[in-house]
Design an enzyme around this catalytic site. Structure first.
Site, PDB file in Angstrom:
ATOM      1  N   GLU A 104       0.841  -1.196   0.000  1.00  0.00           N
ATOM      2  CA  GLU A 104       0.000   0.000   0.000  1.00  0.00           C
ATOM      3  C   GLU A 104       0.877   1.246   0.000  1.00  0.00           C
ATOM      4  O   GLU A 104       2.007   1.227   0.496  1.00  0.00           O
ATOM      5  CB  GLU A 104      -0.903  -0.081   1.261  1.00  0.00           C
ATOM      6  N   ASP A 108      -2.647   6.216   6.738  1.00  0.00           N
ATOM      7  CA  ASP A 108      -2.943   7.563   7.228  1.00  0.00           C
ATOM      8  C   ASP A 108      -3.837   7.425   8.458  1.00  0.00           C
ATOM      9  O   ASP A 108      -3.365   7.115   9.548  1.00  0.00           O
ATOM     10  CB  ASP A 108      -3.603   8.333   6.074  1.00  0.00           C
ATOM     11  N   LEU A 113      -6.721   0.148   5.807  1.00  0.00           N
ATOM     12  CA  LEU A 113      -6.000  -1.096   6.082  1.00  0.00           C
ATOM     13  C   LEU A 113      -6.617  -1.872   7.222  1.00  0.00           C
ATOM     14  O   LEU A 113      -6.619  -3.100   7.211  1.00  0.00           O
ATOM     15  CB  LEU A 113      -4.523  -0.801   6.328  1.00  0.00           C
ATOM     16  N   LYS A 137       1.896   7.727   8.135  1.00  0.00           N
ATOM     17  CA  LYS A 137       1.515   9.016   8.720  1.00  0.00           C
ATOM     18  C   LYS A 137       0.937   8.726  10.110  1.00  0.00           C
ATOM     19  O   LYS A 137      -0.269   8.805  10.347  1.00  0.00           O
ATOM     20  CB  LYS A 137       0.471   9.690   7.813  1.00  0.00           C
ATOM     21  N   ARG A 171      -0.058  11.427  -9.663  1.00  0.00           N
ATOM     22  CA  ARG A 171       0.333  10.033  -9.408  1.00  0.00           C
ATOM     23  C   ARG A 171       1.597   9.644 -10.164  1.00  0.00           C
ATOM     24  O   ARG A 171       2.311   8.737  -9.766  1.00  0.00           O
ATOM     25  CB  ARG A 171      -0.775   9.065  -9.862  1.00  0.00           C
TER      26      ARG A 171
END
Ligand code: XMP
Ligand code: MG
Length: 185
Positions: A104, A108, A113, A137, A171
């Site tokens: 992944e 965050d 997840l 993060k 991206r």
């Protein structure tokens, strides 16, 4: 609706292409060692954001791999989670008794997840289930997520590039950046 202002000039690089590649090389070495006796590693790339990390990582692995993809969505077009994880495509082969590695872009809030790992564990019985995230993060965490491989820690700011987007843009950048100018976010 005002059109999106694509402003690469207001981005500040956080991790250069070289830094990303060096760190991914290190992660791949650890994985090559850890999975050295694994018959086939099932790598599951979480789309869309995980595509670049998974593709560079996969090229540095020297173990047999099967690469699968799922697509989850929770941010819509914004820079904040909607709070609901939308499973867009969860098509997967049988994972029982397999070594599974999730790949992944970033953890965050942890909603995505946390949802996906619980989902996998409720439906499948893999031999091992590990998680590799390029960015962590930590400060933003709302749900617990157990990470096995982390590329870099980042602060509580929105980051783009190398798979990560703002409204679909950025991206394709080969580096990770953040916005210097809050008006362009
Ligand atoms: P959560 O909050 O559920 O994050 O841990 C889930 C997904 O949201 C995306 N995400 C980001 N995308 N910059 C981005 O471009 C960010 O700072 C960011 N934070 C979260 C990402 O796809 C992640 O998998
Ligand atoms: Mg993602």
């Amino acid at each position: 609706m005002t059109p999106y202002a694509y402003t690469p000039e207001s981005l500040k690089v956080l991790f250069t292409e070289q830094q990303l590649q060096n760190r991914i090389e290190e992660l791949a070495e650890e994985m090559n060692h850890l999975y050295r006796d694994t018959e086939v590693l099932i790598m599951i790339c979480i789309l869309k954001g995980g595509f670049m990390f998974a593709s560079d990582l996969a090229r540095k692995l020297n173990i047999p791999c099967q690469i699968e993809f799922v697509r989850l969505s929770s941010y819509g077009d914004g820079q904040k989670t909607t709070g609901t994880v939308k499973p867009v495509d969860l098509t997967l082969p049988r994972l029982s008794n397999r070594d599974v590695l999730l790949v992944e872009d970033i953890v965050d809030t942890g909603l995505t997840l946390n949802f996906f790992m619980e989902y996998l564990e409720s439906l499948h019985t893999p031999k091992s289930l590990r998680l590799a995230v390029l960015l962590d993060k930590q400060e933003a965490r709302q749900r617990p997520v157990k990470t096995d491989f982390i590329g870099f820690e980042v602060g509580n700011e929105y980051v783009v590039g190398y798979g990560l987007d703002d409204q679909g843009y950025y991206r394709n950048l080969p580096y990770i950046a953040h916005f210097t100018d809050t008006d362009s976010q």
